[in-house]
Design an enzyme around this catalytic site. Structure first.
Site, PDB file in Angstrom:
ATOM      1  N   CYS A   1       0.826  -1.262   0.009  1.00 28.12           N
ATOM      2  CA  CYS A   1       0.001  -0.104  -0.066  1.00 28.12           C
ATOM      3  C   CYS A   1       0.765   1.214   0.072  1.00 28.12           C
ATOM      4  CB  CYS A   1      -0.886  -0.144   1.280  1.00 28.12           C
ATOM      5  SG  CYS A   1      -2.303   1.025   1.106  1.00 28.12           S
TER       6      CYS A   1
ATOM      7  N   HIS B   1      -4.017  -4.771  -0.158  1.00 30.17           N
ATOM      8  CA  HIS B   1      -3.431  -5.259   1.211  1.00 30.17           C
ATOM      9  C   HIS B   1      -3.500  -6.910   1.269  1.00 30.17           C
ATOM     10  CE1 HIS B   1      -3.167  -1.577   3.677  1.00 30.17           C
ATOM     11  NE2 HIS B   1      -3.866  -1.129   2.902  1.00 30.17           N
TER      12      HIS B   1
ATOM     13  N   GLU C   1      -2.536  -8.981   3.415  1.00 26.64           N
ATOM     14  CA  GLU C   1      -2.978  -9.459   4.791  1.00 26.64           C
ATOM     15  C   GLU C   1      -4.269  -9.254   4.956  1.00 26.64           C
ATOM     16  OE1 GLU C   1      -2.410  -5.039   5.386  1.00 26.64           O
ATOM     17  OE2 GLU C   1      -1.495  -6.343   3.984  1.00 26.64           O
TER      18      GLU C   1
END
Length: 212
Positions: A79, A183, A185
């Site tokens: 990001c 992202h 994650e």
């Protein structure tokens, strides 16, 4: 050991938890010695380009990142961490980025049919075969939170794009350097697979023009 760079830019613990879920050893740190000794390094981040660069410089981490990437250590920007690798951003005029990769960060155009910031799931297209995307299907959905996007100078480094009123260069790869605007994650199984691939990639090598 994977070092996650701590520069007060948020979202660090989510990355840490995802790596622990995958059984990876990792540490959150702003210690240059620990970062330079790590097997792999991740630069996460949510926030403003200018403030992030100010913090990196204040901590001396800008030069640490340059040394790590030049040495050939596998490096992943996430990001804001992607955006900082490039030359500059419209978000913070006059502030120089790390300049490790060539390109600029532009504002997503205002459009009555699209909300800015771009928050939510979007599908990826893969214009080039990237090592991070082994086992990730073309068209997979991943999670974005951003108001600015990358326009890379060299299309050859772009490994994934998405459409949000403009074509967003959503992921890049250059030698040992990887980065993604979304992202991983927070992106379910496709994101976890991307992190698995980063943690296991054996083919990273420094870019030919890397600084020593």
């Amino acid at each position: 050991m994977i070092a996650i760079i701590d520069y007060d830019a948020g979202n660090i613990r989510n990355v840490e938890h995802a790596l622990y879920h995958l059984g990876q050893r990792c540490t959150v740190t702003d210690d240059p010695a620990v970062i330079e000794d790590a097997d792999r390094v991740i630069l996460p981040g949510v926030g403003a380009f200018g403030a992030a660069m100010d913090t990196l410089r204040a901590k001396g981490l800008d030069e640490t990142i340059r040394r790590v990437t030049a040495a050939g250590t596998p490096f992943l920007g996430i990001c804001l961490g992607l955006q900082l690798l490039f030359l500059e951003s419209e978000e913070s005029p006059g502030v120089k980025g790390l300049g490790i990769l060539d390109g600029r960060i532009l504002r997503i155009p205002d459009d009555a049919s699209l909300k800015v910031p771009h928050i939510g799931w979007n599908s990826l297209e893969h214009p080039n075969s990237g090592r991070l995307f082994k086992g990730v299907d073309n068209g997979s959905f991943v999670y974005f939170v951003h108001s600015y996007y990358l326009r890379a100078d060299d299309p050859a480094i772009v490994t994934a794009t998405c459409d949000y009123g403009v074509t967003v260069d959503a992921s890049v790869e250059s030698g040992n350097i990887f980065a993604c605007q979304f992202h991983p994650e927070k992106s379910g199984e496709p994101g976890l697979q991307l992190l698995r691939n980063f943690a296991s990639d054996k083919n990273a090598k420094p870019r030919e023009d890397a600084l020593c």
